[in-house]
Design an enzyme around this catalytic site. Structure first.
Site, PDB file in Angstrom:
ATOM      1  N   TYR A  54     -15.174  15.610 -16.940  1.00  0.00           N
ATOM      2  CA  TYR A  54     -15.651  14.221 -16.876  1.00  0.00           C
ATOM      3  C   TYR A  54     -16.753  14.104 -15.814  1.00  0.00           C
ATOM      4  CZ  TYR A  54     -15.441   9.201 -15.981  1.00  0.00           C
ATOM      5  OH  TYR A  54     -15.757   7.886 -15.804  1.00  0.00           O
ATOM      6  N   ARG A  97       0.845  -1.204   0.000  1.00  0.00           N
ATOM      7  CA  ARG A  97       0.000   0.000   0.000  1.00  0.00           C
ATOM      8  C   ARG A  97       0.881   1.254   0.000  1.00  0.00           C
ATOM      9  NH1 ARG A  97      -2.096   2.356   4.418  1.00  0.00           N
ATOM     10  NH2 ARG A  97      -2.249   0.410   5.555  1.00  0.00           N
ATOM     11  N   ASP A 122      -6.313  17.278 -16.081  1.00  0.00           N
ATOM     12  CA  ASP A 122      -6.622  15.908 -16.493  1.00  0.00           C
ATOM     13  C   ASP A 122      -6.203  15.779 -17.957  1.00  0.00           C
ATOM     14  OD1 ASP A 122      -7.847  13.570 -17.449  1.00  0.00           O
ATOM     15  OD2 ASP A 122      -9.543  13.745 -16.078  1.00  0.00           O
ATOM     16  N   LYS A 175      -7.843   4.393 -19.944  1.00  0.00           N
ATOM     17  CA  LYS A 175      -8.084   4.804 -21.317  1.00  0.00           C
ATOM     18  C   LYS A 175      -6.815   4.561 -22.162  1.00  0.00           C
ATOM     19  CE  LYS A 175     -11.910   5.993 -19.367  1.00  0.00           C
ATOM     20  NZ  LYS A 175     -12.186   7.352 -18.923  1.00  0.00           N
TER      21      LYS A 175
HETATM   22  C1  LIG Z   1     -12.554   7.892 -17.674  1.00  0.00           C
HETATM   23  C2  LIG Z   1     -12.091   9.222 -17.245  1.00  0.00           C
HETATM   24  C3  LIG Z   1     -11.830   9.488 -15.883  1.00  0.00           C
HETATM   25  C4  LIG Z   1     -12.061   8.469 -14.791  1.00  0.00           C
HETATM   26  O1  LIG Z   1     -11.199   7.393 -14.891  1.00  0.00           O
HETATM   27  P1  LIG Z   1     -11.520   5.917 -14.308  1.00  0.00           P
HETATM   28  O2  LIG Z   1     -10.292   5.167 -14.604  1.00  0.00           O
HETATM   29  O3  LIG Z   1     -12.750   5.436 -15.010  1.00  0.00           O
HETATM   30  O4  LIG Z   1     -11.775   6.106 -12.850  1.00  0.00           O
HETATM   31  C5  LIG Z   1     -11.350  10.743 -15.554  1.00  0.00           C
HETATM   32  N1  LIG Z   1     -11.155  11.692 -16.484  1.00  0.00           N
HETATM   33  C6  LIG Z   1     -11.412  11.480 -17.793  1.00  0.00           C
HETATM   34  C7  LIG Z   1     -11.169  12.588 -18.771  1.00  0.00           C
HETATM   35  C8  LIG Z   1     -11.890  10.248 -18.223  1.00  0.00           C
HETATM   36  O5  LIG Z   1     -12.148  10.043 -19.525  1.00  0.00           O
END
Ligand SMILES: *Cc1c(COP(=O)(O)O)cnc(C)c1O
Length: 384
Positions: A107, A54, A179, A204
């Site tokens: 998001y 962890r 992000d 992604k």
């Molecule tokens: C999918 C996504 C998230 C969240 O990610 P997870 O891995 O599903 O928790 C955050 N920001 C963007 C731009 C995303 O496309």
């Protein structure tokens, strides 16, 4: 000793004259010590060795180092999901009474997280378009701690003007968090444009194969990294070693995949723009922003036939699959009005920059002719 005992104490030999070519999966929760005095070192900070997974794990650290390097950051923390990284950051950097300025188009999960901070934790949130430094300057208060942006917003494709906004935030002593899931470090490195912290949903493009959920937070400086690392240990948002290994494997081909995603997007967006069933294509154009050097692999288009056309298109596609994700080798499509945004009225959809006929497509790395043929037959069916 008895077989029961010997089988419990199997050890991997440490290679003496060679080392593994691929990153090994350290699928272990804990590390054993010959010298028990060293156990505490790994619990005191991120660089004290490995004690308990962890806190830190060699496979996870390999991923963190790779993405920190890719983004031009000092260090990174890998998490169990993108939302894990986002909630870790917001809850580490903000306290009750603080103020956040966030881009309006973010998001859905981030939107929910910000609402929660407002409603349950007494943190004020101001939403901005993210295009004009004057708008940011007007929103800053003495309590502002964080500016939160997406390089390319999900799902609208809006590009925030990071190079113009980051200096305003810095001057006001506000941390800029970006992000970068959509652009990836192949097409944009936000730290080079003034960001303090970059977050990713590695689920992604970084992972890239729809087989792993993970996230990362990358820090421009060590001080914020060490501050947030303490909270990561406390919250337990840590990535699992096997998940980290899958993302590392994805990273090997990130550059190749992004190149192909971008080339396929050009073909698909170009065809959609001239099809009579399509009203509008919202795809960031190359050169739309100097700090983003390529086409992100996902964008939206609006069907002239509205809601019904969206449902019909989704049911007719064969190569392109209906799924609520993006950034995969496989092309994925989503009709927000009948799925993720089904509770919203037409007015509320408009506020989110969507229409009843909006389709989000995440273009994969298949042969473009097969994608175009699939879209063509489905669009013809929709207009029939
Ligand atoms: C999918 C996504 C998230 C969240 O990610 P997870 O891995 O599903 O928790 C955050 N920001 C963007 C731009 C995303 O496309």
């Amino acid at each position: 000793m008895h077989p029961d005992t010997r089988m419990v104490h199997i050890e991997a030999p440490a290679p003496a004259t060679s080392s593994p070519l691929a990153v090994p999966i350290y699928q272990t929760s804990s590390f054993a010590f010959d010298d028990p005095e060293l156990i505490a070192d790994g619990l005191n900070g991120p660089d004290g060795g490995y004690t308990y997974s962890r806190f830190s794990n060699p496979t996870v650290r390999a991923l963190e180092n790779a993405v920190a390097d890719l983004e031009g950051g000092a260090a990174a923390i890998a998490t169990s999901s993108g939302m894990g990284a986002i909630s870790l950051l917001l809850h580490s950097l903000l306290s009750t009474g603080d103020h956040v300025i966030a881009q309006r188009d973010v998001y859905g999960g981030t939107h929910a997280q910000l609402r929660d901070l407002e409603n349950r934790f007494g943190i004020e949130v101001t939403r901005i378009d993210g295009l004009d430094p004057a708008e940011l300057r007007a929103a800053v208060t003495p309590r502002t701690k964080v500016l939160y942006l997406e390089t390319v917003a999900n799902p609208t494709g809006h590009i925030s003007d990071l190079p113009a906004l980051a200096p305003v935030a810095r001057e006001a002593g506000v941390l800029t968090v970006v992000d970068n899931t959509f652009a990836t470090p192949i097409f944009c490195r936000p730290i080079e444009h003034g960001a303090d912290i970059v977050v990713h949903s590695a689920t992604k493009f970084l992972g890239g194969h729809s087989d792993v959920t993970g996230g990362l937070a990358v820090f421009a400086d060590r001080a914020h990294y060490e501050q947030v690392w303490e909270h990561a240990v406390e919250f337990g948002t840590t990535a699992d070693p096997f998940a980290a290994w899958l993302i590392i494997r994805g990273l090997h081909t990130l550059g190749l995949r992004m190149e192909r995603h971008a080339a396929n997007v050009t073909r698909v967006a170009g065809r959609l723009a001239t099809h009579p069933a399509v009203d509008r294509v919202t795809c960031p154009q190359p050169g739309a922003a100097a700090h983003i050097t390529g086409f992100p692999g996902a964008f939206c288009f609006d069907l002239a036939g509205g809601h019904d056309a969206g449902v019909r298109l989704m049911s007719r596609l064969r190569v392109i699959r209906a799924a609520a994700s993006l950034g995969s080798t496989q092309s994925l499509i989503l009709h927000p009005a009948s799925t993720t945004h089904r509770q919203l009225t037409t007015e509320q959809l408009t506020e989110s920059h969507l229409s009843p006929g909006t389709i989000r497509i995440a273009v994969g790395i298949e042969h473009p002719d097969d994608l175009l043929a699939d879209l063509e037959q489905a669009l013809d069916f929709v207009t029939r």
